[in-house]
Design a protein around this motif. Sequence first.
Motif, PDB file in Angstrom:
ATOM      1  N   ALA A 154      -2.206  10.583   8.239  1.00 47.82           N
ATOM      2  CA  ALA A 154      -2.526   9.188   9.185  1.00 47.82           C
ATOM      3  C   ALA A 154      -2.913   8.125   8.547  1.00 47.82           C
ATOM      4  N   HIS A 155      -3.271   8.261   7.022  1.00 50.24           N
ATOM      5  CA  HIS A 155      -3.471   6.910   6.311  1.00 50.24           C
ATOM      6  C   HIS A 155      -2.317   5.888   6.888  1.00 50.24           C
ATOM      7  N   THR A 156      -1.421   6.311   7.081  1.00 53.09           N
ATOM      8  CA  THR A 156      -0.344   5.440   7.569  1.00 53.09           C
ATOM      9  C   THR A 156      -0.334   5.371   9.012  1.00 53.09           C
ATOM     10  N   PRO A 157      -0.191   4.400   9.972  1.00 49.68           N
ATOM     11  CA  PRO A 157      -0.267   4.638  11.370  1.00 49.68           C
ATOM     12  C   PRO A 157       1.021   5.482  11.750  1.00 49.68           C
ATOM     13  N   ARG A 158       0.870   6.331  12.520  1.00 49.31           N
ATOM     14  CA  ARG A 158       1.816   7.472  13.012  1.00 49.31           C
ATOM     15  C   ARG A 158       2.202   7.431  14.365  1.00 49.31           C
ATOM     16  N   SER A 159       3.207   7.651  14.812  1.00 47.93           N
ATOM     17  CA  SER A 159       3.406   7.900  16.458  1.00 47.93           C
ATOM     18  C   SER A 159       2.879   9.173  16.814  1.00 47.93           C
TER      19      SER A 159
ATOM     20  N   GLU B 144     -11.390  12.358  19.508  1.00 53.16           N
ATOM     21  CA  GLU B 144     -12.600  12.296  20.300  1.00 53.16           C
ATOM     22  C   GLU B 144     -13.729  12.337  19.091  1.00 53.16           C
ATOM     23  N   GLN B 145     -13.580  13.005  17.893  1.00 51.69           N
ATOM     24  CA  GLN B 145     -14.546  13.183  17.002  1.00 51.69           C
ATOM     25  C   GLN B 145     -14.631  11.932  16.105  1.00 51.69           C
ATOM     26  N   GLY B 146     -13.549  11.073  16.305  1.00 49.15           N
ATOM     27  CA  GLY B 146     -13.499   9.871  15.555  1.00 49.15           C
ATOM     28  C   GLY B 146     -13.044   9.951  14.384  1.00 49.15           C
ATOM     29  N   LEU B 147     -12.005  11.034  14.018  1.00 48.83           N
ATOM     30  CA  LEU B 147     -11.561  11.252  12.669  1.00 48.83           C
ATOM     31  C   LEU B 147     -10.116  10.577  12.792  1.00 48.83           C
ATOM     32  N   LEU B 148      -9.674  10.323  13.969  1.00 47.81           N
ATOM     33  CA  LEU B 148      -8.288   9.491  14.083  1.00 47.81           C
ATOM     34  C   LEU B 148      -8.797   8.696  15.161  1.00 47.81           C
TER      35      LEU B 148
ATOM     36  N   ALA C 199      -3.905   6.609  13.676  1.00 47.79           N
ATOM     37  CA  ALA C 199      -4.101   6.538  12.303  1.00 47.79           C
ATOM     38  C   ALA C 199      -5.452   7.020  12.141  1.00 47.79           C
ATOM     39  N   SER C 200      -5.776   7.297  10.776  1.00 53.89           N
ATOM     40  CA  SER C 200      -7.080   7.826  10.344  1.00 53.89           C
ATOM     41  C   SER C 200      -8.010   6.203  10.191  1.00 53.89           C
ATOM     42  N   PRO C 201      -9.280   6.215  10.598  1.00 57.70           N
ATOM     43  CA  PRO C 201     -10.074   5.216  10.604  1.00 57.70           C
ATOM     44  C   PRO C 201     -10.235   4.671   9.273  1.00 57.70           C
ATOM     45  N   GLY C 202     -10.396   3.405   8.860  1.00 55.74           N
ATOM     46  CA  GLY C 202     -10.641   2.830   7.958  1.00 55.74           C
ATOM     47  C   GLY C 202     -11.914   3.153   6.905  1.00 55.74           C
TER      48      GLY C 202
END
Lengths: 304, 267
Positions: B227-232, B259-263, B149-152
Amino acid sequence: MRALNGLHARYNVALVSSFADRLVALPRLGLGVSTEYGARRLSGALDPAVLRRDHPHYGGFLEVGVEIEKGLDAEARAWASAGAPTTYHFLDVNLDEREDFDAPWLDAVRQNIATLGPAWLCGDAGLWHFGARDRGQMLLLPPVLEPEAVAPMAQGIVRLRESTGHEVLPENPPGSVFVGRLHMLEFFAHVAEAADTGVLVDCAHLAMFQRARGHGLLDGFDGFDWDRVVELHVAGGTEHDAQGYAFVEDDHGPVVLADTWLLFEAVISRASNLRAVVVECERNSIAQVLPIFARAAEQWGPTT
Amino acid sequence: MGSYDVNDERLDPRRVQCVLVGMMFDPDYAARVLGDAPLPELSSRERLLLRGVDPRALGTDRYRRARAVSVLLDEFPVTATVLGVPAVDRFFATEAFRASVWARGSMALACGAWIGARAHGVGRLETAIAHVRRHWAPRESGSSGAAVASPGRLRALVVPAGTLAYHQRARQRLGPEPAVVLARRDVRTSERPPQRGAEYLLVERRDDGSIDVGTGSEPLVRLLAFAHTPRSQVDLEAEAVRWGAEPDEAAPLIADLVEQGLLTVAR
């Protein structure tokens, strides 16, 4: 102390030690003064440290109102670092909502407890925020005064007590709207027994309730276990009228209403285990509130 | 809030308090509770309790709603210049507000969802800012097995072209205390917010609490918004392919974004 009557089991509250046992360890703090974040910055507001220095019997301890989002201000930290006694008054937890006890909030509470070293925790057992604990959503409403509201409140008190290792004294909240059939004192009597806890009685809040419900000043006194009262609050208020509806604003001003003093006197004479009295007056000058402290000290008697 | 049989004698203290909050913020709703018309969110016993409330007592704090509106003006300043302050004020008379109280929601996020597309891109941009400001806000629930998912602290969104520049101009006009300015005078602007084309924005909260808004490529923004919604992992790789990645690039691309912290990956 009135014998326990099985309320813990009825309200599904687990207890590990009795209030009577824990009461022995609670210190006698005497007369104290309240504060909350930034109160000292208001023009003309009293400095608790000066009150303690010049009138040590009136500044026996500092009751620190804490909203985790705001933290502790410099004055509260300085008071605590000087080793002077404190109590921790929460301003941001709906005791009856399990979801409110989230890990970050509890961690922050524990950190503030470590800083303040309070004798106990206390605070209004009401609705401190609607919806999430978020910006613009803070308020304070009294609990719904019905039997169904007792167990969630008692469970929250026990949860906070066990999470912090400190006594948690629920306080009767203020309000202009009181929903439910129980008397406020009857409700808190049930909560106190179910959580097996001491309580904090705010005389100004109680006067507001009696007035709003059209009760006599001492209505509800007979069914209350006064031996559970550990702390008392006395504070000024202002009478208002909204479209013919008379109510009292709990503004902690310099004028304590006559009903509040009468209740203070009535409670003092019954509260055999009283440990502390707070004069809530943080936004006023010392000169303005010295008469309140003097009268509270006089009424509590030579033991203060 | 669900509905009850009107003869139900159950009492949920929390429900009663939530309705009481709605009554305090909205006199019309209070009148409905106190009146005779059916109100499915309350049992008969709950309704009876609340009907004992003196309506005058609900208005003893005259500034309760104004204070709350002020908070929303601070969160949605440019939206308020587009829709007008009364439109923001009306939020407190909506089912959306009352539902957020019942669901322990955030007033600001509920308001943002209620505003939706009515203020075009600026409403959605300010809602995204409100989201990242609340790192604790619950994310949308994903399907079972959802792992990425994308982080909050990050929101990705597609808005009409020129929205960011429009927002920055309007925000600058309002100055450092927009709620004060908005409360004092009508600052509705004649310049309409952009409504055409597309702009791809990333809104990110930094460690120091500051919030950055910038642009990104369409594929990146669409993938992160997905990815705002958690995805497989499988669904996310398929989405990456949909937006132009070669099938054998999708997994390394997602690993790189992690790795970049975007997911973020749930462990």
